[in-house]
Structure formats: structure tokens, C-alpha cells
Design an enzyme around this catalytic site. Structure first.
Site, PDB file in Angstrom:
ATOM      1  N   GLU A 195     -62.020  24.520 -26.821  1.00 19.88           N
ATOM      2  CA  GLU A 195     -60.698  24.829 -26.261  1.00 19.88           C
ATOM      3  C   GLU A 195     -60.377  26.232 -26.743  1.00 19.88           C
ATOM      4  O   GLU A 195     -60.362  26.501 -27.938  1.00 19.88           O
ATOM      5  CB  GLU A 195     -59.657  23.808 -26.731  1.00 19.88           C
ATOM      6  CG  GLU A 195     -58.339  23.889 -25.975  1.00 19.88           C
ATOM      7  CD  GLU A 195     -57.331  24.797 -26.655  1.00 19.88           C
ATOM      8  OE1 GLU A 195     -57.033  25.863 -26.065  1.00 19.88           O
ATOM      9  OE2 GLU A 195     -56.874  24.463 -27.744  1.00 19.88           O
ATOM     10  N   CYS A 231     -52.028  28.448 -28.002  1.00 15.60           N
ATOM     11  CA  CYS A 231     -52.781  28.757 -26.784  1.00 15.60           C
ATOM     12  C   CYS A 231     -52.039  28.268 -25.550  1.00 15.60           C
ATOM     13  O   CYS A 231     -52.312  28.720 -24.437  1.00 15.60           O
ATOM     14  CB  CYS A 231     -54.171  28.149 -26.839  1.00 15.60           C
ATOM     15  SG  CYS A 231     -54.185  26.424 -27.345  1.00 15.60           S
TER      16      CYS A 231
END
Length: 541
Positions: free
Chosen positions: A293, A327
Site C-alpha cells: 500500500e 496516504c
């Protein structure tokens, strides 16, 4: 392995409020002050040893970078090789342990996190990662406990998933084995929960781990290892090594028993590691599993029908909680011309109420960014925006690293939808706004989809169901987590599995069964109860 059964569906850990006179706040501040005063010496955890080295690096507070909290160890290549050997030595016994026993260890860890260690892991996260009390609570305690409890539930589902149809005289079954070799976990500074989960998720399925936490997260990483050890995790199952990330990674990726990567971090580094794995492919016993990720350039899309106050709350919380160091943080917003002035006025008014400073004062919404490199990068984007003909700063823009790495919540208004801060990940408290003509709603949807290489999170605010449906259709590949009338951050384990594609990662959905399935290697078993004694089929006559 004992019988297959599903454990009860878990509940999410309740987030405590830390009101001014609450017991939890008193305990937390006491723990914060105690950890602040100590000289922490964070060891590496290799097999049964706590390893200390001659070379050490400082642990400092981002909000007071002259205050040294302690030191962590700097590994050399021999330490990494020893960690790999310790993991492989522990593998057979750990893999053969009844899955219920592995589950019990991590369920106990969840209880320790939400109980005995709650104040300590929160305080460590606040000190070393500069999170305010609420951000620490939802991350270090609630999300980490949720990861452990829900992953145990998903593990029970995996083991219980057996073939339904058995032919007469045939017994079919499925064995979900751990991967051969060891898993390498690389974790970021910004979420204590991610650090714990990336090591624990493969481990509970019988895998063994070499874990490299972020240099900027050493206090909470150490608490995680303390918790795992107290919960009864056998030595060598999770080995924590610290120091030069390139040397550690290169050493791991050279080993024939490397079988998987569990990663959260920058897109650039992930691609670089993937390339090295490809180069080394002939060295490995198996094709490694690669789960990552990475970055995001997450959008907020506002339809002309959206309520102004709801949009403003979404922008502030989405863009500026934890200084935008997520993020999933909102970093580009598309506002209709008809609502822009109203949104601008209320946004500026509300941003003016945010307080910034040390997390020790729990009234501070904004704290410091993580380190000098991050501060310099963010400041660079702000200074370029001030000088650009395509943009202007409509709020914030001040940066001060005199004591801590403080950057004001900053809002950039641009007339160029492809301006750099609309396209590039900044990872800081910077939101860029582009105003579109109301009648260009459809064109704006396409613009959002084409502007960034990332595809992690995004959201739409609208009262119009038709507009929502259109946004969902056009933007179906622009975000792995899509939010309707809510900010694009704050995924909850068991409710919104997290992950995105394109340059944002492999979309293996942390906090779901999909992630755990990456850490098992299924074996199909067919047992014929009474084998035939004659090769002849009936058609032979």
C-alpha cells in the site's frame, strides 16, 4: 491442526474521549511525561535476544527536535542474516502450532493494547510521531486492536472454508499452509496500527517475519514488541531489525527463503523493491508474494447540490488531521463555482480556530510534521505556490522549524487543474483547490480520473443521487476506497477494508480476509476411502 470453526464476529474497539477531567486523560498524560523523561534504549529483537549495537541513532520528538527521547540500534548485515536465521529456526514449530493457539496469542495482545498498555502505546505514538491524543487513540489502540481481533476472525473463516461436494467414497479437503520461507515487513511512521498489523497478519497464519519499522516510529515499535512478547509470541516469530533500510532490504532480498513482502510506504521505494525482487527471481525457492500500500493523491469532489458546512468539515478533517500525513488525506478538492465563495469563507473562518503545538496539550488539533526532510519538502511546495502565477495561498503558508517541524494548515487555490500540488503527493497539511464551472460537472469527473497516477481514496459530496451514481461510475478506478458525503480518510477495520490500485498499491485490502489469503499457500487433498482394485472401466465391457 484442530477442528475448523468460526469464532464470533468481533466488535470494533470503542474510541475513548479523553475529556479534560477523564481518568483516561490523566493516565495518558502521566505516561507521556514519564516516557518523555526516560532515556529509551530500543533494542533489536532477534530470536530470543534483545540486541544492542555499538552504533546507535537518536530518537527525537518532531515537535521539539532538540529533545532526545533515547536511541535505537543500527544493524549491520550480520544482524539481518541472524534475524532471518532466527525466523527460519522458529518456523516449523510455529506453523505446526494449533491455529487456535496462534489466535489466542494475538487476541491476548489486543486485550493488552486496549487495557494495560493503552496509555503507554498512545503516549509513545504522541511523543515520537507527534500525533494528538485523538489521532493516537484511533490508531495505536483502536485500529491495532481491531486488526488483531478481526484478522483472527478472518483466519477462522479461511480454515473453515472446505470443499462442499464429496463424491461417494471420496473425502476432499483444503489445507491452508503458511508460505515457505519468511516474510519481510516494511512499515511506515504514520500509523502504529499499520506497523503492528503488517508483521502480525502473516504471522498469525503460521508465517515467520523479519520486520523493519520506520526510524521515526521507534518508541511505539518497541511497545508493540513488548506487547507481543507479553502475549506469549514465541521467540523468532517476529524479528525486529533497525538501521539502514537499503542495507537491510538488500540483505533480505538476496536470501533464497524470501517468500513475501508486506509493505506500506512510498510508491517510489515500493517500485524499486519490486524491481529488485524481479532481478533476484532465479534465487528464490518460490515466487514471492508482493503486497504493498503506497501513496495517494486523494480527491474531494463537491457537487453544486452539496451543503456547505458538511463540505467544510470534510475538508478540514480530511486534509489536516495528523497534519495531512496520511496516504488517504484529502489533498486536492474540486469545488463548483456557485459554492466556492461560501465554502471559502467558512473554511477560512474554521481553520482560524485550529490550535497548533505539542500533543502534550490535548487542545492542539495540529502538531508537527515528522522530520526535517518532510518539513523541507512541504515548505518547498508552499514557497513555489507563493511564487507561481497559477496559484495563490488563501490560508496558512507559514513554516517554522526553530523548535519543532511546524507547518500551518495551508490552502492553495489554483487556476490550473494540472498544477503540481494537484498532481503530486505532498504528505503534509496542504490542500489545493480547483474551482470548476457548474455546467462542467461531467468534464470535471474525467479530469479527476486523469489527473493523478494514484488511486487510493476519494469522496463526493452531493444531495443528488444521480450525481453520486455518475461519480461512482466515472471514478470507479480512481479510488479503492470511495466515500459518499464523508471525508476520504478514516477507514475502520471490519467496515471499510483499505487499499487502492494504480500507483497506490496492490489493493490487497488490509483489515480483510483478502489480505490474509495472500499469506497462505493452499493444498488440495483428495482421499479415496476405498481405492479401486481393477483398472477396467464399464465402457470396456
Amino acid at each position: 491442526m484442530t477442528g475448523f470453526f468460526k469464532i464470533p464476529f468481533p466488535h470494533n474497539e470503542v474510541v475513548k474521549g479523553y475529556a479534560p477531567q477523564s481518568i483516561e486523560k490523566k493516565e495518558l498524560i502521566e505516561q507521556y511525561i514519564a516516557l518523555k523523561k526516560q532515556d529509551a534504549q530500543v533494542p533489536m529483537y532477534i530470536g530470543a535476544e534483545k540486541v544492542f549495537t555499538a552504533k546507535k541513532n537518536k530518537i527525537v520528538m518532531p515537535h521539539d527536535h532538540q529533545h532526545v527521547l533515547g536511541h535505537y540500534q543500527v544493524a549491520d548485515k550480520s544482524h539481518v542474516e541472524k534475524a532471518i536465521s532466527a525466523a527460519l529456526a522458529a518456523k516449523k514449530k510455529w506453523a505446526n502450532l494449533h491455529w487456535e493457539s496462534r489466535a489466542a496469542i494475538f487476541l491476548k495482545a489486543a486485550e493488552l493494547i486496549s487495557g494495560k498498555y493503552r496509555a503507554k502505546i498512545n503516549a509513545a505514538t504522541m511523543l515520537c510521531q507527534s500525533k494528538n491524543v485523538f489521532q493516537a487513540e484511533i490508531d495505536a489502540v483502536c485500529e491495532l486492536a481491531d486488526f488483531l481481533r478481526f484478522n483472527v476472525y478472518y483466519m477462522s473463516q479461511i480454515y473453515a472454508d472446505q470443499p462442499i461436494v464429496n463424491s461417494p467414497g471420496i473425502w476432499n479437503r483444503m489445507e491452508h499452509r503458511p508460505l515457505e520461507g519468511f516474510i519481510y515487513a516494511i512499515t511506515p511512521f504514520n500509523f502504529t496500527a499499520i506497523a503492528g498489523n503488517l508483521a502480525a497478519a502473516p504471522a498469525m497464519l503460521g508465517n515467520v517475519i523479519v520486520w523493519k519499522p520506520s526510524d521515526s516510529q521507534m518508541l511505539s515499535a518497541n511497545v508493540i514488541m513488548e506487547i507481543f512478547q507479553e502475549a506469549g509470541l514465541p521467540n523468532g516469530v517476529i524479528n525486529m531489525v533497525t538501521g539502514d533500510p537499503q542495507m537491510i532490504t538488500d540483505t533480505v532480498l538476496e536470501h533464497a527463503e524470501f517468500s513475501g513482502l508486506h509493505y506500506t510506504g512510498s510508491t517510489h521505494i515500493f517500485k524499486n523493491i519490486w524491481g529488485k525482487i524481479g532481478t533476484n527471481l532465479t534465487k528464490y525457492k518460490n515466487y514471492p508474494r508482493i503486497v504493498g500500500e503506497t501513496g495517494g493523491k486523494d480527491f474531494v469532489l463537491v457537487h453544486p447540490s452539496a451543503p456547505v458546512s458538511e463540505v467544510v468539515v470534510g475538508l478540514i478533517r480530511g486534509a489536516f488531521e495528523y497534519q495531512g500525513q496520511k496516504c488517504s488525506a484529502a489533498s486536492r478538492a474540486y469545488l463548483p463555482k456557485s459554492l466556492f465563495q461560501a465554502i471559502r469563507a467558512e473554511l477560512i473562518q474554521e481553520l482560524g480556530t485550529l490550535k497548533m503545538g505539542s500533543p502534550e496539550d490535548t487542545s492542539h488539533f495540529i502538531n508537527a510534521v515528522i522530520h526535517q526532510g518532510s518539513f523541507d519538502k512541504i515548505k518547498g511546495y508552499i514557497e513555489r505556490a507563493k511564487a507561481s502565477h497559477d496559484s495563490e495561498i488563501i490560508f496558512g503558508g507559514k513554516c517554522d522549524d526553530t523548535k519543532g517541524y511546524f507547518v500551518e494548515p495551508t490552502v492553495i487555490l489554483t487556476s490550473n487543474p494540472k498544477y503540481s500540488s494537484m498532481c503530486e503527493e505532498i504528505f503534509g497539511p496542504v490542500l489545493t483547490i480547483y474551482v470548476y464551472e457548474d455546467e462542467k460537472w461531467a468534464e470535471t469527473l474525467k479530469l479527476i480520473d486523469e489527473t493523478s497516477n494514484y488511486a487510493l481514496t476519494g469522496c463526493v459530496f452531493s444531495k443528488s443521487r444521480a450525481a453520486i451514481e455518475e461519480a461512482m461510475e466515472v471514478l470507479q478506478y480512481a479510488a479503492g476506497n470511495f466515500y459518499i458525503n464523508d471525508k476520504p480518510t478514516g477507514a475502520v477495520v471490519g467496515q471499510q477494508a483499505f487499499g487502492g490500485a494504480r500507483a497506490s498499491g496492490t489493493n490487497d485490502k488490509a483489515g480483510s480476509i483478502l489480505n490474509l489469503l495472500r499469506w497462505v499457500s493452499p493444498r488440495t487433498i483428495k482421499e479415496t476411502l476405498v481405492p479401486p482394485s481393477d483398472y477396467r472401466y464399464p465402457f470396456l465391457g
